[in-house]
Scaffold this motif. Structure first.
Motif, mmCIF file in Angstrom:
data_model
loop_
_atom_site.group_PDB
_atom_site.id
_atom_site.type_symbol
_atom_site.label_atom_id
_atom_site.label_comp_id
_atom_site.label_asym_id
_atom_site.label_seq_id
_atom_site.Cartn_x
_atom_site.Cartn_y
_atom_site.Cartn_z
ATOM 1 N N ARG A 131 0.831 -1.206 0.000
ATOM 2 C CA ARG A 131 0.000 0.000 0.000
ATOM 3 C C ARG A 131 0.861 1.249 0.000
ATOM 4 O O ARG A 131 0.579 2.218 -0.703
ATOM 5 N N ARG A 177 0.860 3.990 -3.026
ATOM 6 C CA ARG A 177 0.545 5.403 -2.794
ATOM 7 C C ARG A 177 1.519 6.277 -3.575
ATOM 8 O O ARG A 177 1.124 7.238 -4.254
ATOM 9 N N THR A 179 -12.180 5.831 -0.737
ATOM 10 C CA THR A 179 -11.489 5.083 0.319
ATOM 11 C C THR A 179 -12.207 5.268 1.649
ATOM 12 O O THR A 179 -12.892 6.268 1.868
ATOM 13 N N GLU A 188 -4.753 6.792 3.998
ATOM 14 C CA GLU A 188 -4.614 6.779 2.541
ATOM 15 C C GLU A 188 -5.053 8.114 1.958
ATOM 16 O O GLU A 188 -4.365 8.693 1.104
#
Length: 345
Positions: A172, A176, A194, A199
């Motif tokens: 993740r 990103r 999301t 995030e």
């Protein structure tokens, strides 16, 4: 049309049968902006994204993209790319053919097609994997293929539905960075859905927090994180000590508890105040509490206190002396550190 309203949702109302999921939603997105639709399950964020893509009929209102009313336009005519949570890759096709699929449907072929596909694959760092099938790729690599497949279609807006939820923590973080790089290099307007605040905070230019089919707050990551305007947003971004404020006192289940203010200062005019656990001062202050729970979190230690205010969550540096369960200690809620809320749920 100005870049201030490159994509506009105007009084958008969306429903599933007789059940309204989003009501009278207004949102303007600038060209080249990276927007996060953030909120818990059922808040309307995915429904809104589906309407932008044309996958859900609009009950009322408008979807305007780059000066054109797209409200009744078919999905394949909207110049909108969509990256699904499940990636939706064709398992029997190679990376190359997955990326080429949409371009072939548009009639592109030969050297033009090859150059476009090769460029798209290279843009996500998968040139060495062009001949592999999806099953031979990691989750992060599959996500990059899905991204490249959408980007080669040169969409005016790229929509991503929970794009990182299927990846482990390390991937993740990598993705990103990858999403930010692709967005900055291409300048594509990007909207991602999301429920993960970390995030949204790390990726977005602006965050749209949604609740019950409506926008609760719009702002930069710094605004949302440090200056929530409602108890819902405050709770969602980690302000775990939230109180209604009336006449300079905190309203609790046990009645009103007066706050102390610095000499010469006045009580805030806010509807409520909120403190993160790390904003709570332990060991000194006008309030008393009993430690009911403690947990070690590496760099910090977290406490749950019983008090006249109700449960209080506090967080201190792990190097500080430990307060064992059952300990009675003083604490403070410094007013100057609190978020001032205009709405209390």
């Amino acid at each position: 049309m100005s870049d201030q309203s490159y994509l506009s949702l105007e009084k958008l109302t969306l429903a599933y049968g007789d059940s309204v999921a989003v009501a009278d939603l207004d949102l303007s997105v600038r060209r080249g902006e990276l927007i996060a639709l953030l909120g818990p399950s059922g808040c309307g964020k995915t429904t809104t994204m589906r309407a932008i893509a044309g996958l859900l009929p609009v009950k009322s209102g408008k979807v305007i993209l780059d000066g054109e009313d797209m409200t009744r336009t078919a999905p394949n005519k909207r110049a909108v790319g969509l990256v699904f949570q499940s990636y939706a890759l064709f398992p029997h096709l190679s990376v190359y053919e997955n990326v080429a699929f949409g371009l072939r449907l548009k009639g592109m072929k030969g050297a033009e097609l090859d150059a476009k596909v090769q460029s798209g694959i290279a843009s996500v760092g998968l040139t060495k994997f062009a001949d592999r099938k999806p099953a031979e790729l990691s989750g992060g690599q599959q996500q990059r293929v899905a991204l490249a497949r959408s980007m080669v279609m040169e969409p005016k807006v790229l929509l991503l539905d929970e794009p990182l939820s299927n990846l482990d923590a390390r991937l993740r973080l990598e993705m990103r960075t990858e999403l930010q790089r692709v967005q900055r290099e291409t300048g594509v307007t990007m909207i991602f859905v999301t429920h993960d605040q970390a995030e949204a905070l790390s990726l977005a230019d602006r965050i749209v927090v949604m609740k019950n089919g409506a926008i609760e707050q719009i702002g930069t990551p710094e605004d949302i994180y440090n200056r929530p305007t409602s108890s819902f947003v405050a709770d969602f971004v980690g302000f775990e000590n939230i109180f209604k404020l009336e006449g300079g006192a905190l309203k609790t289940e046990n009645g009103s508890v007066p706050l102390s203010f610095a000499p010469g200062s006045e009580a805030p005019s806010a509807a409520g105040l909120a403190w993160r656990p790390r904003m709570v001062t332990l060991g000194t202050g006008p309030f008393r509490g009993t430690v009911r729970g403690t947990s070690f979190a590496g760099h910090s230690r977290e406490y749950l206190l019983d008090s006249a205010l109700g449960p209080i969550k506090a967080e201190v540096d792990a190097s500080e002396p430990v307060h064992v369960s059952g300990s009675d200690l003083s604490f403070d809620l410094p007013v100057h550190k609190a978020a001032h809320l205009s709405r209390i749920a």
